[in-house]
Design a protein around this motif. Structure first.
Motif, short mmCIF file in Angstrom:
data_model
loop_
_atom_site.label_atom_id
_atom_site.label_comp_id
_atom_site.label_asym_id
_atom_site.label_seq_id
_atom_site.Cartn_x
_atom_site.Cartn_y
_atom_site.Cartn_z
N HIS A 1 0.76 -1.07 -0.02
CA HIS A 1 -0.09 -0.09 -0.08
C HIS A 1 0.85 1.16 0.09
O HIS A 1 1.88 1.30 0.43
CB HIS A 1 -1.05 0.18 1.28
CG HIS A 1 -0.34 0.23 2.54
ND1 HIS A 1 0.21 -0.64 3.28
CD2 HIS A 1 -0.16 1.55 3.21
CE1 HIS A 1 0.55 -0.11 4.34
NE2 HIS A 1 0.49 1.06 4.20
N VAL B 1 0.16 5.82 -0.15
CA VAL B 1 -0.65 7.03 0.05
C VAL B 1 -0.80 7.82 -1.35
O VAL B 1 0.24 8.33 -1.78
CB VAL B 1 -0.73 7.85 1.18
CG1 VAL B 1 -1.62 8.96 1.30
CG2 VAL B 1 -0.82 6.86 2.46
N LYS C 1 -5.23 9.51 0.03
CA LYS C 1 -6.03 8.16 0.14
C LYS C 1 -5.15 6.98 -0.14
O LYS C 1 -4.22 7.14 -0.63
CB LYS C 1 -7.12 8.25 -1.18
CG LYS C 1 -8.29 9.20 -1.10
CD LYS C 1 -9.10 9.23 -2.03
CE LYS C 1 -10.31 10.29 -2.09
NZ LYS C 1 -11.32 9.81 -3.36
N LEU C 2 -5.71 5.71 0.51
CA LEU C 2 -4.89 4.72 0.73
C LEU C 2 -5.07 3.96 -0.67
O LEU C 2 -6.34 3.84 -1.00
CB LEU C 2 -5.42 3.78 1.99
CG LEU C 2 -4.58 2.54 1.99
CD1 LEU C 2 -3.26 2.49 2.33
CD2 LEU C 2 -5.47 1.56 2.94
N THR D 1 -3.92 0.12 -2.34
CA THR D 1 -3.43 -0.99 -2.28
C THR D 1 -3.06 -1.62 -3.57
O THR D 1 -3.14 -1.24 -4.52
CB THR D 1 -4.31 -2.14 -1.27
OG1 THR D 1 -5.57 -2.24 -2.20
CG2 THR D 1 -4.53 -1.62 0.01
N LEU E 1 -8.56 3.16 -6.42
CA LEU E 1 -9.44 3.16 -5.60
C LEU E 1 -10.67 2.43 -5.88
O LEU E 1 -11.16 2.46 -6.85
CB LEU E 1 -9.67 4.84 -5.49
CG LEU E 1 -8.38 5.82 -5.11
CD1 LEU E 1 -8.87 7.26 -5.25
CD2 LEU E 1 -7.99 5.41 -3.74
N SER F 1 -8.29 -0.53 -0.90
CA SER F 1 -8.01 0.75 -1.28
C SER F 1 -9.32 1.54 -0.71
O SER F 1 -10.51 1.11 -0.70
CB SER F 1 -7.81 1.28 -2.88
OG SER F 1 -6.80 0.41 -2.98
N ASP F 2 -8.97 2.94 -0.30
CA ASP F 2 -10.08 3.77 -0.06
C ASP F 2 -11.07 3.98 -1.26
O ASP F 2 -10.70 3.72 -2.32
CB ASP F 2 -9.54 5.10 0.47
CG ASP F 2 -8.78 5.15 1.60
OD1 ASP F 2 -9.21 4.26 2.63
OD2 ASP F 2 -8.06 6.01 2.07
N MET F 3 -12.30 4.29 -0.93
CA MET F 3 -13.31 4.55 -2.18
C MET F 3 -12.95 5.91 -2.90
O MET F 3 -12.17 7.07 -2.37
CB MET F 3 -14.69 4.93 -1.38
CG MET F 3 -15.10 3.51 -0.83
SD MET F 3 -15.18 2.03 -1.83
CE MET F 3 -16.29 2.58 -3.05
N SER G 1 -13.86 9.19 -5.61
CA SER G 1 -14.98 10.26 -5.51
C SER G 1 -16.16 9.54 -5.95
O SER G 1 -16.20 8.69 -6.86
CB SER G 1 -14.41 11.21 -6.58
OG SER G 1 -15.56 12.13 -6.78
N GLU H 1 -13.93 9.80 -10.39
CA GLU H 1 -13.61 8.47 -10.09
C GLU H 1 -12.53 8.13 -11.26
O GLU H 1 -11.44 7.21 -10.85
CB GLU H 1 -14.74 7.51 -10.06
CG GLU H 1 -14.33 6.42 -9.88
CD GLU H 1 -15.60 5.34 -9.85
OE1 GLU H 1 -15.40 3.95 -9.75
OE2 GLU H 1 -16.72 5.70 -9.83
#
Length: 290
Positions: free
Chosen positions: A40, A42, A46-47, A49, A105, A110-112, A114, A120
């Protein structure tokens, strides 16, 4: 300033690439030739992976070249880390090259992304740029030897990144989506449950505020300085062979360094020519990532 102006190709090239530490997490496969780990980093807070494949001989004293791999579209419900890249990454790792394949994302851990349907999509560019800028934090990676591999929509991401950065990352493309935005996504709306009604409605809003030409990779091909190798199957039902033919013709007219291979009867995933394609990829990266 309008919120999505920062994702125009020219603006992407001017943004500060914010690299962060790449952390190797859990080992998911180990062989005598390589080990695979989830990882992972940043990206813009946002994270994100992904899945990394490291050759067994990789170490802090034996830094190896890196291929950053961008997959094509996969339904979130069906996605697992490494989907679309795992098999080629294993072969690359056996050949002595590190592979880093981000989930992006909304995928994997991973984070979500937009909630805006276009942002997105554009956020994949930021994740790609920030991952490239983060390679230097991986102790066994040589940040001066980075290549890019992209399949389908991942090819579209790769081309956009080459245009934005204007850097000579040696790049391999498998059946890249290479048509102008937004046709490049409208082409696939027949597969959506609503036949693309939502996307077309959102596109109408987007076009009232933004010039779509500023987001279309076909307008910036002259900025590419990287050597390219492009593969296309003649039986591909997802990316028409004509698209890749037109892309290569345009690149050659612009005197770009591009090699083009077609495979009679091969599908979108290069089957049954897969082994030949990957062998050519290894030779291309070996030659260009000395």
């Amino acid at each position: 300033e309008k919120p999505l102006e920062k994702y125009a190709i020219d603006a992407l090239g001017k943004r500060a690439v914010v690299g962060s530490q790449i952390f190797l997490d859990q080992a998911v496969a180990t062989t005598s030739a390589y080990a695979a780990y989830t990882f992972h980093f940043v990206s813009d807070g946002k994270l994100v992976t992904g899945l990394a494949h490291l050759p067994a001989r990789a170490s802090q004293t034996n830094k190896l070249p890196v291929i950053v791999q961008f997959r094509g579209y996969v339904d979130r419900e069906k996605y697992t880390p490494g989907e679309g890249t795992r098999r080629s990454a294993e072969v690359f790792a056996r050949s002595g090259v590190i592979s880093l394949a981000p989930d992006f994302l909304g995928y994997g851990g991973s984070d979500m992304p937009s909630t805006n349907v276009f942002e997105e999509r554009f956020e994949t560019y930021n994740a790609a740029l920030n991952l490239l800028g983060s390679v230097k934090t991986l102790p066994m990676a040589d940040p001066d030897r980075i290549g890019i591999w992209g399949h389908s929509n991942g090819g579209q991401i790769a081309l956009t990144i080459l245009e934005a950065t204007q850097k000579p990352y040696p790049t391999v493309l498998w059946a890249p989506v290479s048509k102008p935005f937004p046709y490049s996504i409208l082409y696939y709306t027949d597969d959506a449950n609503d036949r693309g009604k939502l996307l077309r409605r959102e596109l109408a809003k987007f076009e009232t505020d933004y010039d779509v030409e500023l987001y279309s990779l076909t307008n910036y091909l002259d900025r590419i300085v990287a050597p390219l190798q492009i593969h296309q199957g003649t039986a591909d039902e997802s990316v028409p062979q004509k698209w890749s033919g037109e892309l290569v013709k345009t690149l050659k007219e612009k005197e770009k360094d591009v090699a083009y291979f077609t495979y009679p009867g091969a599908d979108h995933n290069m089957v049954p020519a897969w082994n030949t394609v990957v062998s050519r990829d290894i030779e291309f990266f070996r030659r260009n990532l000395k």
